[in-house]
Design a protein around this motif. Structure first.
Motif, PDB file in Angstrom:
ATOM      1  N   ASP A  71      15.819  44.461  59.119  1.00  0.00           N
ATOM      2  CA  ASP A  71      16.441  43.135  59.133  1.00  0.00           C
ATOM      3  C   ASP A  71      16.715  42.629  60.539  1.00  0.00           C
ATOM      4  O   ASP A  71      17.208  43.373  61.385  1.00  0.00           O
ATOM      5  N   TYR A  72      16.438  41.362  60.745  1.00  0.00           N
ATOM      6  CA  TYR A  72      16.821  40.685  61.973  1.00  0.00           C
ATOM      7  C   TYR A  72      18.121  39.921  61.739  1.00  0.00           C
ATOM      8  O   TYR A  72      18.504  39.645  60.606  1.00  0.00           O
ATOM      9  N   THR A 129      19.946  36.355  62.479  1.00  0.00           N
ATOM     10  CA  THR A 129      19.576  34.986  62.803  1.00  0.00           C
ATOM     11  C   THR A 129      20.818  34.108  62.809  1.00  0.00           C
ATOM     12  O   THR A 129      21.708  34.269  61.964  1.00  0.00           O
ATOM     13  N   TYR A 148      22.227  30.036  62.939  1.00  0.00           N
ATOM     14  CA  TYR A 148      21.962  28.608  62.807  1.00  0.00           C
ATOM     15  C   TYR A 148      23.209  27.834  63.221  1.00  0.00           C
ATOM     16  O   TYR A 148      24.334  28.318  63.092  1.00  0.00           O
ATOM     17  N   PRO A 204      21.269  22.358  59.058  1.00  0.00           N
ATOM     18  CA  PRO A 204      21.351  23.436  60.037  1.00  0.00           C
ATOM     19  C   PRO A 204      20.146  23.459  60.964  1.00  0.00           C
ATOM     20  O   PRO A 204      19.050  23.016  60.593  1.00  0.00           O
ATOM     21  N   PHE A 214      18.062  26.101  63.650  1.00  0.00           N
ATOM     22  CA  PHE A 214      17.871  27.460  64.138  1.00  0.00           C
ATOM     23  C   PHE A 214      18.260  27.540  65.614  1.00  0.00           C
ATOM     24  O   PHE A 214      17.861  26.705  66.426  1.00  0.00           O
ATOM     25  N   GLN A 236      17.409  34.380  67.217  1.00  0.00           N
ATOM     26  CA  GLN A 236      17.198  35.505  66.316  1.00  0.00           C
ATOM     27  C   GLN A 236      16.957  36.754  67.150  1.00  0.00           C
ATOM     28  O   GLN A 236      16.310  36.689  68.197  1.00  0.00           O
ATOM     29  N   TYR A 267      26.348  29.687  61.716  1.00  0.00           N
ATOM     30  CA  TYR A 267      26.105  30.623  60.624  1.00  0.00           C
ATOM     31  C   TYR A 267      25.344  31.853  61.127  1.00  0.00           C
ATOM     32  O   TYR A 267      24.331  31.727  61.822  1.00  0.00           O
ATOM     33  N   GLY A 326      18.975  39.396  57.676  1.00  0.00           N
ATOM     34  CA  GLY A 326      17.824  39.722  56.866  1.00  0.00           C
ATOM     35  C   GLY A 326      17.362  38.562  56.018  1.00  0.00           C
ATOM     36  O   GLY A 326      17.859  37.455  56.104  1.00  0.00           O
ATOM     37  N   LYS A 327      16.430  38.838  55.166  1.00  0.00           N
ATOM     38  CA  LYS A 327      15.859  37.815  54.306  1.00  0.00           C
ATOM     39  C   LYS A 327      15.302  38.481  53.065  1.00  0.00           C
ATOM     40  O   LYS A 327      15.030  39.672  53.049  1.00  0.00           O
ATOM     41  N   LEU A 340      16.922  32.676  52.644  1.00  0.00           N
ATOM     42  CA  LEU A 340      18.088  32.977  53.467  1.00  0.00           C
ATOM     43  C   LEU A 340      19.355  32.859  52.636  1.00  0.00           C
ATOM     44  O   LEU A 340      19.402  32.110  51.663  1.00  0.00           O
ATOM     45  N   PHE A 388      23.257  31.899  53.239  1.00  0.00           N
ATOM     46  CA  PHE A 388      24.255  31.385  54.168  1.00  0.00           C
ATOM     47  C   PHE A 388      25.654  31.744  53.678  1.00  0.00           C
ATOM     48  O   PHE A 388      25.986  31.535  52.525  1.00  0.00           O
TER      49      PHE A 388
END
Lengths: 110, 117
Positions: free
Chosen positions: A31-32, A34, A36, A44, A46, A49, A87, A91-92, A98, A100
């Motif tokens: 997982d990264y 990220t 926003y 939002p 970006f 990341q 925010y 991960g995703k 996503l 939030f």
């Protein structure tokens, strides 16, 4: 998906550095993290990341310690226009979905 | 440089009425999404699409339908509006999924404010 926890709100003053810490204890290996930014009446946007250590772009820096259980978004020398909700996402799911959370409301004062 | 465009920007409906929200993107993105945002809350995913002709349910799909007949457009429909669907609706698009856990940045429109009386 990692559950993330971040402060509800933060106040700062123009010219100061703002650091928002997000905890994500159950983040998965791949997982990264990220971030926003959302201004009132806008969608939002970006910001940044990262996976580990430090990532920097023209807007912010992201610090992720070795254990990756938390991360810190750093906004250098904020201005009034940085007042927004930030925010943190961990991960995703498949399909780039996503999740939030409630975000951190940052208020920059003169 | 339009990006993601949502129409209409504002709408007031009566309970039981139907309407369609339109989202258009000019970035040739494969993936598109519909979110709703209630006051003081984060965004919740309603439906999403990973390509033309395909759709899938998100976190809160009940009461909504979607269609992706063209790659650049993603429509959100309310068949019989209810006051609980009063919200701000955001559309987003992104490039295809990456294999590892990194996210392709999502590009958002400026939202549609929908009030249902």
């Amino acid at each position: 998906l990692a559950k993330t926890t971040q402060p509800i709100s933060m106040d700062s003053y123009e010219g100061q550095e703002v650091n928002i810490t997000c905890s994500h204890n159950n983040i998965a290996t791949n997982d990264y993290i990220t971030w926003y930014q959302q201004f009132p009446s806008q969608g939002p946007r970006f910001i940044i990341q990262g996976y580990k250590t430090k990532v920097t772009n023209e807007v912010a820096s992201l610090f992720i310690p070795a254990d990756r259980k938390s991360s810190t978004l750093s906004l250098p020398r904020v201005s009034l226009s940085d007042t927004a909700v930030y925010y943190c996402l961990g991960g995703k799911a498949a399909g780039n979905k996503l999740t939030f959370g409630g975000g951190t409301r940052v208020l920059v004062k003169p | 440089n339009a990006g993601v465009t949502q129409t209409p920007k504002f709408r007031v409906l009566k309970t039981g009425q139907s309407m369609t929200l339109l989202c258009a993107q000019d970035m040739n993105h494969e993936y598109m999404y519909w979110y709703r945002q209630d006051p003081g809350m984060g965004l919740r995913l309603i439906h999403y699409s990973v390509g033309e002709g395909t759709t899938a349910k998100g976190e809160v799909p009940d009461g909504y339908n979607v269609s992706r007949l063209k790659k650049q457009n993603f429509l959100l429909g309310l068949e019989s509006a209810a006051p609980s669907q009063t919200s701000v609706y955001f559309c987003a698009s992104s490039k295809p999924d990456r294999s590892l856990g990194s996210n392709q940045p999502q590009h958002f429109g400026d939202g549609t404010r929908l009030s249902i009386l």
